[in-house]
Design a protein around this motif. Structure first.
Motif, PDB file in Angstrom:
ATOM      1  N   GLY A 148       9.240  97.324 -21.631  1.00  0.00           N
ATOM      2  CA  GLY A 148       9.430  98.668 -22.151  1.00  0.00           C
ATOM      3  C   GLY A 148      10.161  98.736 -23.483  1.00  0.00           C
ATOM      4  O   GLY A 148       9.832  99.571 -24.333  1.00  0.00           O
ATOM      5  N   THR A 149      11.144  97.850 -23.686  1.00  0.00           N
ATOM      6  CA  THR A 149      11.935  97.907 -24.928  1.00  0.00           C
ATOM      7  C   THR A 149      11.083  97.630 -26.162  1.00  0.00           C
ATOM      8  O   THR A 149      11.061  98.437 -27.103  1.00  0.00           O
ATOM      9  CB  THR A 149      13.123  96.932 -24.855  1.00  0.00           C
ATOM     10  OG1 THR A 149      13.906  97.215 -23.689  1.00  0.00           O
ATOM     11  CG2 THR A 149      13.986  97.051 -26.093  1.00  0.00           C
ATOM     12  N   ALA A 152       8.442 100.413 -26.791  1.00  0.00           N
ATOM     13  CA  ALA A 152       8.969 101.627 -27.410  1.00  0.00           C
ATOM     14  C   ALA A 152       9.197 101.431 -28.907  1.00  0.00           C
ATOM     15  O   ALA A 152       8.894 102.316 -29.717  1.00  0.00           O
ATOM     16  CB  ALA A 152      10.275 102.033 -26.728  1.00  0.00           C
ATOM     17  N   MET A 155       5.867 101.457 -30.721  1.00  0.00           N
ATOM     18  CA  MET A 155       5.329 102.813 -30.796  1.00  0.00           C
ATOM     19  C   MET A 155       5.972 103.611 -31.921  1.00  0.00           C
ATOM     20  O   MET A 155       5.348 104.498 -32.506  1.00  0.00           O
ATOM     21  CB  MET A 155       5.536 103.540 -29.464  1.00  0.00           C
ATOM     22  CG  MET A 155       4.533 103.163 -28.389  1.00  0.00           C
ATOM     23  SD  MET A 155       2.843 103.674 -28.792  1.00  0.00           S
ATOM     24  CE  MET A 155       3.002 105.460 -28.761  1.00  0.00           C
ATOM     25  N   LEU A 156       7.221 103.289 -32.256  1.00  0.00           N
ATOM     26  CA  LEU A 156       7.902 103.999 -33.335  1.00  0.00           C
ATOM     27  C   LEU A 156       7.355 103.636 -34.706  1.00  0.00           C
ATOM     28  O   LEU A 156       7.605 104.338 -35.684  1.00  0.00           O
ATOM     29  CB  LEU A 156       9.414 103.701 -33.282  1.00  0.00           C
ATOM     30  CG  LEU A 156      10.194 104.297 -32.109  1.00  0.00           C
ATOM     31  CD1 LEU A 156      11.634 103.804 -32.135  1.00  0.00           C
ATOM     32  CD2 LEU A 156      10.167 105.821 -32.153  1.00  0.00           C
ATOM     33  N   ALA A 163       1.250  98.191 -29.014  1.00  0.00           N
ATOM     34  CA  ALA A 163       2.070  98.639 -27.885  1.00  0.00           C
ATOM     35  C   ALA A 163       1.289  98.530 -26.575  1.00  0.00           C
ATOM     36  O   ALA A 163       1.820  98.098 -25.545  1.00  0.00           O
ATOM     37  CB  ALA A 163       2.540 100.073 -28.111  1.00  0.00           C
ATOM     38  N   THR A 167       2.072  96.041 -23.348  1.00  0.00           N
ATOM     39  CA  THR A 167       2.187  96.628 -22.005  1.00  0.00           C
ATOM     40  C   THR A 167       1.195  96.003 -21.031  1.00  0.00           C
ATOM     41  O   THR A 167       1.568  95.601 -19.914  1.00  0.00           O
ATOM     42  CB  THR A 167       1.965  98.146 -22.078  1.00  0.00           C
ATOM     43  OG1 THR A 167       2.901  98.720 -22.986  1.00  0.00           O
ATOM     44  CG2 THR A 167       2.148  98.778 -20.706  1.00  0.00           C
ATOM     45  N   ALA A 198       3.128 112.230 -23.182  1.00  0.00           N
ATOM     46  CA  ALA A 198       2.760 111.152 -24.102  1.00  0.00           C
ATOM     47  C   ALA A 198       1.810 111.666 -25.189  1.00  0.00           C
ATOM     48  O   ALA A 198       1.907 111.262 -26.353  1.00  0.00           O
ATOM     49  CB  ALA A 198       2.098 110.007 -23.321  1.00  0.00           C
TER      50      ALA A 198
END
Length: 371
Positions: A148-149, A152, A155-156, A163, A167, A198
């Motif tokens: 998850g880290t 995220a 995604m930024l 991403a 996943t 989302a």
């Protein structure tokens, strides 16, 4: 059966797999040569030099012991994570996204390396977890954070395609490690419930790509231009294509990103269905070899790494081909060994080097005198 005339280090290599990999690369270089109008510059020459150097690196990595990969898994993950944070702070902006660290002589994309780091770190984690504790909620917190880290942070940038790859690869490792199916069903239900949130978090151009995927003809000269031109290039190719160096969509610059994300469409326009099937066969054999290697592995770490990296390669190929054929939204995933670019090629060659390392490791266990 391999010839006994070959030196032992060569006999230890999966020559058929390397042949398939070299075949795909050669066709990619030929396509870059054609995309540049029959010139080695600016793409084919740089790509061939880059591949030559990285091929040597790949062979060198194949001599590293699997225990070493396990030992550096967590430090490698930490370094990749720091690099992602640096990208957010001072990364290079290109095509509306902040994804690269500019070192002057080279630009690197840390999110590419994170694809490997996530697989290695998860494999090391599950290697040390007793089977009876695999599905305990307290145990699942660690892999959830490891996935998850970086997801995220990527995604930024924003980079939806990478991403998703991070996943999916992480989830595949968790599944293969033996986590109970109920956790995946619950996770899928949670993701489904959060889809509206989302959707609102996506950038406008990302939402447009999804909408255009569902109805490409709604904006054929705008957001849907990439997919429309790619479909024209592929659909007009026929059985054997228009002929080498004769692609109209690419040579007349109708096809955007003809040397990167949409290079498969460039190739198919000139080589047709025959070239497309040949490319799929080459990639398919490399991926099939990787999955077969995983089944022969004698340790949990080796098995999860081999399966996870092979699945990562499958995602590269599957997402890119689906994208250029209009079967998935355009998310900017390159075709490995085909698309022009340094970071993606480096990632794939390191990936193959790790797989070859595990191949040698398992060979040592079965035939100690060969390697």
């Amino acid at each position: 059966m391999r010839s006994e005339v070959l030196p032992a280090p060569l006999r230890a290599l999966p020559l058929k797999m390397l042949g398939a990999m070299l075949g795909a690369t050669a066709l990619g270089l030929a396509t870059l040569f054609s995309a540049a109008g029959g010139k080695m510059t600016p793409w084919a020459m740089n790509q061939s030099v880059r591949f030559g150097v990285l091929f040597v690196v790949m062979l060198a990595l194949s001599y590293i012991r699997a225990e070493t990969w396990k030992r550096i898994a967590y430090p490698g993950y930490a370094i990749a994570l720091v690099m992602l944070i640096v990208v957010e702070a001072m990364g290079h902006v290109g095509m509306g996204a902040q994804r690269w660290i500019d070192l002057g002589i080279i630009r690197i994309q840390p999110s590419e390396f994170m694809k490997l780091a996530v697989v290695l770190s998860l494999a090391r984690f599950f290697h040390g977890v007793p089977p009876r504790y695999i599905s305990q909620p307290t145990v699942l917190v660690v892999p959830a954070l490891l996935i998850g880290t970086p997801m995220a942070l990527v995604m930024l940038q924003p980079d939806l395609g990478t991403a998703l790859m991070i996943t999916f690869s992480g989830i595949a490792i968790m599944f293969l490690a033996g986590i109970q199916l109920r956790w995946f069903i619950g996770g899928a239900a949670l993701v489904g419930a959060m889809l509206p949130v989302a959707w609102n978090m996506l950038h406008e151009y990302q939402r447009n790509r999804v909408l255009i995927f569902m109805d490409p003809e709604s904006d054929p000269l705008g957001t849907g231009y990439h997919i429309s031109q790619s479909k024209i290039a592929i659909g007009s190719s026929g059985l054997f294509g228009k002929g080498y160096l004769q692609g109209s969509q690419s040579h007349l610059d109708y096809l955007p990103e003809k040397h990167t994300d949409f290079i498969f469409a460039t190739m198919m326009e000139e080589w047709g269905l025959f070239g497309g099937l040949l490319t799929l066969a080459a990639y398919g054999y490399v991926i099939w070899w990787g999955f077969g290697l995983a089944q022969r592995c004698s340790t949990v770490f080796n098995r999860l790494v081999a399966m996870g990296l092979s699945f990562t390669l499958f995602l590269y190929v599957g997402i890119n081909l689906s994208m250029v054929m209009g079967l998935a939204p355009v998310v900017g995933i390159p075709l490995p060994l085909f698309s022009y670019g340094g970071s993606a090629m480096m990632t794939v060659m390191i990936l193959l080097g790790i797989l070859l390392s595990i191949h040698r490791e398992e060979g040592r266990r079965s035939s100690p005198g060969l390697l």
